[in-house]
Write a protein that holds these residues in place. Structure first.
Motif, mmCIF file in Angstrom:
data_model
loop_
_atom_site.group_PDB
_atom_site.id
_atom_site.type_symbol
_atom_site.label_atom_id
_atom_site.label_comp_id
_atom_site.label_asym_id
_atom_site.label_seq_id
_atom_site.Cartn_x
_atom_site.Cartn_y
_atom_site.Cartn_z
ATOM 1 N N THR A 2 -18.167 3.596 29.208
ATOM 2 C CA THR A 2 -18.710 4.159 27.973
ATOM 3 C C THR A 2 -19.410 3.063 27.184
ATOM 4 O O THR A 2 -18.925 1.937 27.108
ATOM 5 C CB THR A 2 -17.578 4.770 27.118
ATOM 6 N N LYS A 3 -20.572 3.408 26.585
ATOM 7 C CA LYS A 3 -21.333 2.447 25.789
ATOM 8 C C LYS A 3 -21.379 2.894 24.330
ATOM 9 O O LYS A 3 -21.765 4.026 24.050
ATOM 10 C CB LYS A 3 -22.764 2.320 26.318
ATOM 11 N N LYS A 4 -20.971 2.016 23.422
ATOM 12 C CA LYS A 4 -21.045 2.306 21.995
ATOM 13 C C LYS A 4 -21.977 1.286 21.342
ATOM 14 O O LYS A 4 -21.791 0.082 21.510
ATOM 15 C CB LYS A 4 -19.655 2.238 21.356
ATOM 16 N N ILE A 5 -22.930 1.776 20.594
ATOM 17 C CA ILE A 5 -23.977 0.902 20.060
ATOM 18 C C ILE A 5 -24.216 1.192 18.587
ATOM 19 O O ILE A 5 -24.385 2.350 18.195
ATOM 20 C CB ILE A 5 -25.289 1.088 20.850
ATOM 21 N N GLY A 6 -24.219 0.147 17.791
ATOM 22 C CA GLY A 6 -24.619 0.258 16.393
ATOM 23 C C GLY A 6 -23.506 0.637 15.450
ATOM 24 O O GLY A 6 -23.061 -0.158 14.630
ATOM 25 N N TYR A 7 -23.046 1.899 15.562
ATOM 26 C CA TYR A 7 -22.064 2.414 14.608
ATOM 27 C C TYR A 7 -21.384 3.638 15.205
ATOM 28 O O TYR A 7 -21.890 4.256 16.146
ATOM 29 C CB TYR A 7 -22.739 2.762 13.277
ATOM 30 N N PRO A 8 -20.224 4.037 14.674
ATOM 31 C CA PRO A 8 -19.501 5.181 15.236
ATOM 32 C C PRO A 8 -20.239 6.497 15.032
ATOM 33 O O PRO A 8 -21.048 6.647 14.108
ATOM 34 C CB PRO A 8 -18.184 5.185 14.445
ATOM 35 N N ASP A 9 -19.927 7.458 15.884
ATOM 36 C CA ASP A 9 -20.500 8.794 15.731
ATOM 37 C C ASP A 9 -19.911 9.513 14.526
ATOM 38 O O ASP A 9 -20.552 10.375 13.920
ATOM 39 C CB ASP A 9 -20.255 9.629 16.996
ATOM 40 N N LYS A 10 -18.667 9.171 14.192
ATOM 41 C CA LYS A 10 -18.046 9.729 12.987
ATOM 42 C C LYS A 10 -17.363 8.594 12.231
ATOM 43 O O LYS A 10 -16.781 7.695 12.830
ATOM 44 C CB LYS A 10 -17.043 10.827 13.336
ATOM 45 N N TRP A 11 -17.450 8.646 10.904
ATOM 46 C CA TRP A 11 -16.909 7.582 10.071
ATOM 47 C C TRP A 11 -15.468 7.885 9.678
ATOM 48 O O TRP A 11 -15.066 9.041 9.538
ATOM 49 C CB TRP A 11 -17.759 7.396 8.809
ATOM 50 N N LYS A 12 -14.692 6.833 9.481
ATOM 51 C CA LYS A 12 -13.283 6.968 9.111
ATOM 52 C C LYS A 12 -13.150 7.596 7.725
ATOM 53 O O LYS A 12 -13.964 7.352 6.834
ATOM 54 C CB LYS A 12 -12.623 5.592 9.147
ATOM 55 N N ASP A 13 -12.095 8.376 7.554
ATOM 56 C CA ASP A 13 -11.836 9.067 6.291
ATOM 57 C C ASP A 13 -10.950 8.198 5.395
ATOM 58 O O ASP A 13 -9.819 7.875 5.758
ATOM 59 C CB ASP A 13 -11.146 10.413 6.584
ATOM 60 N N TYR A 14 -11.457 7.845 4.217
ATOM 61 C CA TYR A 14 -10.698 7.042 3.265
ATOM 62 C C TYR A 14 -10.304 7.848 2.022
ATOM 63 O O TYR A 14 -10.010 7.270 0.973
ATOM 64 C CB TYR A 14 -11.518 5.818 2.825
ATOM 65 N N SER A 15 -10.275 9.156 2.128
ATOM 66 C CA SER A 15 -10.032 9.998 0.948
ATOM 67 C C SER A 15 -8.661 9.760 0.324
ATOM 68 O O SER A 15 -8.477 9.979 -0.881
ATOM 69 C CB SER A 15 -10.197 11.480 1.303
#
Length: 670
Positions: free
Chosen positions: A408-421
């Motif tokens: 698997t290749k991940k580039i730049g930034y995540p597809d979904k961002w972490k929830d800090y609510s």
């Protein structure tokens, strides 16, 4: 500082077979033509820069690699300065990030509070009366990122990588590694003394007189040392099989009655019937020490641990004491600016929220698309190299290519961002903001226990100048932070990009097949896929890498630890080889047109030397040699190039040159 001394993340890359789209206008400067390239290529390319560049007083080094995170912090600080001065909707990412930063920049309020924020914590320690109440305190601190004597986490099961399990690991010491407690050379002794002085200063800041503070510091150091005896060395920690010891909780309860695993897990909220005890000897020793060390001494130890954990988050006297130790450890001359410190804090605690803001300003979709093309083309080049291996059987080659294709290749930034609510942030409570963010981070970890692994999760922040390979997911990851010059540049010709980010990509792919990664199958499970004969041949080549790099020295006669660095050195050697192969598939790589007087091959190798252009303090270099799994920057250039025959051809390296290795001695693994 006890549990965050040195986090050196694996780092390297790979590039493309596409027709060059660059402008070919990146000039190569600083070459020292008075030197022979084959004597010291790092110095040939970087010597003029190295001899003239000053190391900023607030840093332990300057240049690229990990020191590129310094200018990155300046970028982040610019974002934070702007957003903290804006009026942002309550509960929004901008509000949390901006107010957290503002609270940390308000040093007047922080200094006024002194150590008031941790007085309740110290009172809880004072109330400890037996092993049971001691362990109850320990478990509550685990929930806010203070591991003290038990290191707990949740991550994929090495032998069932699709599921998350509870893991515990060795911890409990304040010096960087167990060896620091047992060496007697002058540099190590200076660090030991500085650490004890730091501990004593912390005790004095919380009310102890000088004599009592020194006594307490020595007591803490003695407990540290007793724990360190059971620690594995950094070389021993490379044995992934030995680090897998999945045990039933019922068995652990019998084995470690003083730890009280059932109560510990219940108080953590961790529902599980098994734990992977990564280093069992540590917990065997801890179980005994909980009874043999008096409770009164444990209380002093836990006070020191808590003060160390939060020293940098309290008033100036605590920050100053922490820095005096850091100065001896790393050679850093003066403290970092408050803005840089806070950029780092936000990156640690609200990393993906900050990353989301960073990407919007500094990372383009075009860069992400081009990088994916480069990675895909490096994969193709790697498959061709596997096919050509003379030492490997056809059946193992097939398994290796299946693993390569499944990556698997991940580039730049995540597809979904972490929830800090759930993180609660206010502008006037810096310490409480840290505790809230740490609590939510723990809950995030706990929620994964016993659940399927989320393959979309990232283990680094987006602005960080790094890259990594995660063997349990069979993935390689390149955050936006590294996708900038000198590693990656849309305006550069293919030679520079293949020598830069191409080498990094090749390096990270190779971690899938280094001494550790080669033990995982295509699905990320710790499972053999080799024939017995092929694995024996592979191990013999790995030993060649260990033997060669163990001969390399820095600071006179300080040797590289070939066993500790073998994975990274293997990845460097193969990373350059596969990047070069991929480069030769491009239009520029096939030709011989010079740019700025250099052939395509020469530009490729010069680019490799430039991406490790680093100068560091002697103290930090010594720290590096003792703790970092990577070789020092000059040997990340000269070491692998000595084993790269096309480099010899490009720069006419001859037997009389210092970097020359006879062809039969040059190492080829992948």
């Amino acid at each position: 500082m006890k549990n965050s001394l040195l986090l050196f993340i694996a780092f390297l890359a790979f590039t493309s077979c596409s027709k060059n789209q660059g402008k070919k206008n990146i000039a190569i400067t600083g070459i020292d033509s008075t030197l022979r390239p084959g004597d010291d290529f790092f110095k040939y390319v970087n010597g003029k820069w190295y001899d003239s560049v000053p190391i900023p007083a607030s840093q332990a080094g300057v240049g690229v690699y990990m020191f590129m995170n310094y200018p990155q912090r300046m970028r982040l600080q610019g974002i934070l300065d702007s957003i903290s001065q804006s009026k942002n909707p309550t509960g929004s990412i901008a509000q949390k990030v901006g107010d957290f930063y503002a609270s940390g920049m308000d040093t007047a309020t922080i200094d006024k509070r002194g150590y008031t924020p941790i007085k309740p914590l110290l009172s809880k320690i004072e109330a400890i009366s037996d092993v049971s109440s001691l362990m109850n305190f320990v478990v509550n601190e685990v929930k806010v990122d203070n591991s003290s004597i038990i290191g707990f986490g949740v991550s994929p099961d090495d032998k069932n990588s699709s599921m998350n399990i509870a893991q515990v690991y060795q911890t409990g010491i304040g010096l960087p590694d167990k060896d620091y407690y047992f060496k007697s050379d002058s540099s190590t002794v200076a660090i030991q003394k500085s650490y004890k002085k730091y501990l004593a200063a912390l005790f004095q800041q919380t009310g102890s007189n000088a004599k009592e503070a020194i006594k307490n510091a020595n007591l803490v150091y003695d407990i540290d040392k007793q724990l360190a005896v059971s620690h594995k060395t950094k070389v021993e920690l490379r044995d992934v099989q030995a680090n897998y010891n999945k045990m039933a909780v019922t068995d652990l309860v019998k084995r470690h009655p003083n730890i009280g695993w059932t109560t510990f897990l219940n108080n953590l909220g961790a529902k599980t019937d098994s734990i992977n005890v990564c280093q069992p000897a540590y917990y065997d020793a801890l179980n005994k020490l909980l009874k043999t060390i008096p409770i009164a001494n444990w209380k002093i130890y836990l006070k020191a641990n808590s003060l160390e954990r939060y020293a940098d988050d309290l008033s100036k006297p605590f920050v100053d004491a922490s820095f005096e130790y850091t100065k001896v450890l790393s050679g850093q001359a003066v403290q970092k600016s408050r803005g840089e410190i806070m950029a780092n804090v936000l990156d640690n605690y609200l990393g993906e929220a900050l990353g989301e803001l960073y990407v919007k300003k500094y990372f383009s979709e075009d860069a992400k698309k081009r990088m994916l093309i480069l990675v895909n083309n490096l994969q193709k080049a790697y498959a061709k190299r596997i096919d050509k291996l003379e030492w490997m059987s056809q059946s193992t080659k097939q398994k290796a290519k299946e693993k390569l294709a499944a990556m698997t290749k991940k580039i730049g930034y995540p597809d979904k961002w972490k929830d800090y609510s759930n993180v609660q942030i206010a502008r006037n409570t810096y310490f409480e903001n840290i505790v809230s963010a740490a609590t939510v981070a723990y809950q995030f970890q706990l929620a994964k226990l016993g659940k399927p692994v989320d393959k979309s999760e990232w283990y680094t922040t987006v602005p960080t100048v790094t890259a990594y390979n995660n063997p349990t997911a069979n993935e390689i990851v390149f955050p936006a932070g590294i996708l900038q010059p000198p590693y990656f540049d849309n305006n550069a010709d293919d030679a520079l990009n293949y020598g830069g980010i191409g080498m990094v990509i090749g390096h990270e792919i190779t971690h899938t097949f280094d001494d550790q990664g080669a033990q995982y199958d295509k699905d990320g499970n710790l499972k053999n896929w080799w024939t017995k004969e092929d694995y024996a041949k592979f191990k013999s080549r790995i030993q060649q890498v260990i033997n060669l790099y163990s001969t390399y020295t820095v600071l006179g006669d300080l040797h590289i630890n070939g066993e500790m660095t073998v994975g990274e050195n293997t990845a460097d050697i193969a990373g350059i080889a596969v990047a070069y192969d991929a480069f030769k598939m491009t239009e520029e790589g096939k030709g011989n047109t010079k740019i700025d007087g250099f052939t395509p091959d020469q530009r490729f190798f010069i680019s490799i030397a430039k991406i490790w252009r680093v100068k560091m303090k002697d103290e930090f270099l010594r720290l590096w040699i003792n703790n970092n799994p990577h070789s020092p920057p000059n040997w990340r250039v000269n070491g692998p190039l000595m084993n790269t025959t096309p480099f010899y051809d490009a720069f006419n390296v001859q037997p009389k040159d210092k970097m020359f290795l006879p062809k039969k001695e040059r190492i080829t693994i992948w």
